[in-house]
Write a protein that holds these residues in place. Sequence first.
Motif: not given
Length: 300
Positions: A45, A47, A83, A89, A91
């Motif tokens: 999850r 990125v 994100n 998600e 980031e």
Amino acid sequence: MADKKEQRRGLGRGLSALMADVEVKPQASTDTSPVRADRVVPVERVVPNPDQPRRTFTEAQLQELADSIRTKGIIQPLIVRVNPRNASEFEIVAGERRWRAAQMAQLHEVPVLVREFDDTEVLEVAIIENIQRADLNAIEEAAGYRQLMFKFGHTQEKLAEALGKSRSHIANLMRLLNLPETVQDMVVQGDLSAGHARTLITAPNPEALAKMIVAKGLSVRAAEKLAKDAISPPQPKVRPSGSVSVEKDADTRALEGDLSAALSMRVSIDHKPGHEAGKITISYESLEQLDALCAILSTA
């Protein structure tokens, strides 16, 4: 609303406030007290930041970090934000190396600190974290300082104070960015040290000199002399008579040696190539030597 404002970090709170979140501790640090994470999230999850300033992650360094993570876990949590392109998600703001190494170590979850950063703040924090890495080369570090100054208006004095660096350190590194890209690449690749590169900043032909330094394996001191000679070539010595000193051939030097040994005094022969005439200079160090020379000449 007040709590949300208090939790935000940003340019309004200054560079030092951002620094508080990105203080980097080596993974193998002897400090065993872990930083408390906000939560633990599945590794899938998380990125990477598509605008991450650092693009190079060497396999050997990642493997070393992965080995450390297998035995000690992730000591320093990743800094993330939700994100903006996918709310399910997170980031990465800082800690992409740890995230990559965690996957190599086959971790299923990673500890994170969740922060509310806008795009500008994300870039600033990413640059700050990169600058603080011990394995950053001089060109990458200098580029980080330049980004912080040009993108966010920070001064060298402000950076020095917040990052714990001297102003001269920052100024000297940033001067490396005036070198041709080919020379900067040699520093990035480790072929040329920052000390060697600094000697070439004002040289008229830094690329050629850099290749010469690497080929001959010159020391920094020798590189300084090479660059200095390129800027102001040494002038040939002029004798008091106005004649230019000429390199002596092997026969002349041998004859000087023979005469010096015979007389026990220093003998110098000045003979212009292509001429019949020349000059012999005999140097004496005491009146006794002068008397001896006069005696030799008188009996000749």
